[in-house]
Design a protein around this motif. Sequence first.
Motif, PDB file in Angstrom:
ATOM      1  N   ARG A  99       2.234  -5.768   0.900  1.00 12.84           N
ATOM      2  CA  ARG A  99       1.111  -5.863  -0.030  1.00 12.84           C
ATOM      3  C   ARG A  99       1.005  -7.109  -0.673  1.00 12.84           C
ATOM      4  NH1 ARG A  99       3.331  -0.684  -1.120  1.00 12.84           N
ATOM      5  NH2 ARG A  99       1.901   0.840  -0.428  1.00 12.84           N
ATOM      6  N   LYS A 152      -7.344  -7.240   1.672  1.00 13.27           N
ATOM      7  CA  LYS A 152      -6.842  -6.080   0.777  1.00 13.27           C
ATOM      8  C   LYS A 152      -6.901  -4.661   1.358  1.00 13.27           C
ATOM      9  CE  LYS A 152      -6.712  -8.426  -3.621  1.00 13.27           C
ATOM     10  NZ  LYS A 152      -7.456  -8.486  -5.244  1.00 13.27           N
ATOM     11  N   LEU A 153      -6.149  -3.767   1.011  1.00 17.33           N
ATOM     12  CA  LEU A 153      -6.229  -2.477   1.228  1.00 17.33           C
ATOM     13  C   LEU A 153      -7.087  -1.657   0.206  1.00 17.33           C
ATOM     14  CD1 LEU A 153      -2.666  -1.671   2.376  1.00 17.33           C
ATOM     15  CD2 LEU A 153      -4.622  -1.759   3.833  1.00 17.33           C
ATOM     16  N   ASP A 165      -4.849   2.798   0.789  1.00 19.88           N
ATOM     17  CA  ASP A 165      -3.613   2.553   0.527  1.00 19.88           C
ATOM     18  C   ASP A 165      -2.880   3.804   0.270  1.00 19.88           C
ATOM     19  OD1 ASP A 165      -1.542   1.763  -0.857  1.00 19.88           O
ATOM     20  OD2 ASP A 165      -2.581   0.170  -2.113  1.00 19.88           O
ATOM     21  N   ILE A 171       3.302  -0.861   5.730  1.00 17.60           N
ATOM     22  CA  ILE A 171       1.939  -1.396   6.288  1.00 17.60           C
ATOM     23  C   ILE A 171       2.260  -1.843   7.637  1.00 17.60           C
ATOM     24  CG2 ILE A 171      -0.200  -2.898   5.813  1.00 17.60           C
ATOM     25  CD1 ILE A 171       0.606  -2.747   3.045  1.00 17.60           C
ATOM     26  N   SER A 205      -1.845   1.951   6.535  1.00 16.52           N
ATOM     27  CA  SER A 205      -0.928   2.150   5.100  1.00 16.52           C
ATOM     28  C   SER A 205      -1.018   3.670   4.976  1.00 16.52           C
ATOM     29  CB  SER A 205      -1.627   1.624   3.958  1.00 16.52           C
ATOM     30  OG  SER A 205      -0.948   1.813   2.980  1.00 16.52           O
TER      31      SER A 205
END
Length: 505
Positions: free
Chosen positions: A14, A24-25, A30, A90, A111
């Motif tokens: 992350r 970015k998720l 997420d 992830i 994720s």
Amino acid sequence: MDTMREDTLPLLNRHTLEQREAGKLKPETDARSYPVRALQIGEGNFLRGFIDWMLFECNRQGLFRGSVAVSQPRPGGKYKLDQLREQDGIYGLLVKGIQNGHEIEERQLISIFSRFIDPYSEWETFLSMAENPELDLIVSNTTEAGICYEEIPWTPSEPPATYPGKLTMLLNRRFEHFRGDPGKGLMIMPCELLERNGDALKAIVLRHADDWGLSDAFRKWLDECNMFLNSLVDRIVTGYPDNAPEYFREWGFEDRLLNTAEPYYFWAIEGDPSLDGRLPLKAAGLQVEWVPDLSPYQIRKVRILNGTHTLMALIGLLHGVSEVREAAEHPMWGARIREAMLNEIVPLVPLPPESAKLYADAVWERFLNPFIRHKLGDIAMNSVSKFRVRLLPGLKGYADQYGKLPDVITLALSSLIRLYQPHQIDNQWHGTRLDGEPVLLRDDPDALAFLHDVWQKELRGEWSRLERVNAILGSELLWGEKLNDIPGLVQSVHRNLQEMERKQS
């Protein structure tokens, strides 16, 4: 030129993604955004390239709204669990292959994991998962050998060695914690390549309950309130790619869990379609079918995919071909193998013809995947039993339906008999290709010994080739029945062997 080495790159997690705004998720993808709704027994490549990817896709569409707690089935899997922890669960999935006639390569960051539990050092934590009211699904892939019965003493303070033993204790804990609430039963979905895998797992769990003297009320709850669903999974997942460092340099981080899968996937689950409300795989547009009877799909896969594999392995190996793609593209054998699939195998599959044909077309595309090197020698392991299960029903059905033998399936049987002229090299059985090169035979020792004996009788002049063929086809040890009763089969195989020897000379 970029000379950055893999070991100088940051590890995917992350923090690394947060340093890269584009990576970015999103909240819906997420795992931290959702409660644990699934417990997964198995940390390996297949589940991460199959159901974990599916659940991630469901979350992306706002359908599943859950995360996965993952646990390894054997102590040796701890290192993979540790890698998952290091990467905050992830990992990347590369989908590479041929789809609709075009070569594709796609990548996703997955994720779906939110908890990582080692049952051998965190047994109480593992058992406490049973007390989670949000838990609804247990999925596993422990290999076929993982769903087995072993007599185990009742020691609830220690993890049993087997998956069914652990599962029985977990379900008993859930029963006790929720006081037998019928609404707290689970969907239990084994993905092991075992026929009627859900039924097999349930039988072992009930046997453990009997062994341990667990209450009648628990056994009733176990039987009536939990669903052990038979399922059939179909996807080739090849794992960590050889050229991974090239991707890492491009992406700017290292992904030790990078996984690779073919584009094709399919999951047939024996259960009421209403279950998609609990596990919305079909609602997400995934190639998943809830079916009343798994048998036609098992037959489809065994006959079309596995049967064609066995057919091409026997013919290909005998003629010096070593890989699936090479056989499918072979200037002489490729077209005949495809013809056998479409005209000798597909018509005998108990599904609508168009459905079976579409599956066969997809299978052929998979055979042509340039990113997968599938060795015929591996497919040919246990060829006698594989022919018996995968091709023999089609051979007999074709003969009954059309009044003649299927040419290429019969040729594959002849190729098996010609290839399986066993002799020993360094205490291992080997056969012989038409060019005289040896081929390692990995098969039932009794079957190989029998074939060796009848081959030696021909070499010593005690039997003719026709007598050897008749003895082999008449062996119930090999086939479970006498194949020399099939009209014309002995003569056809004998002619094929004569032609092989003529070409060899």
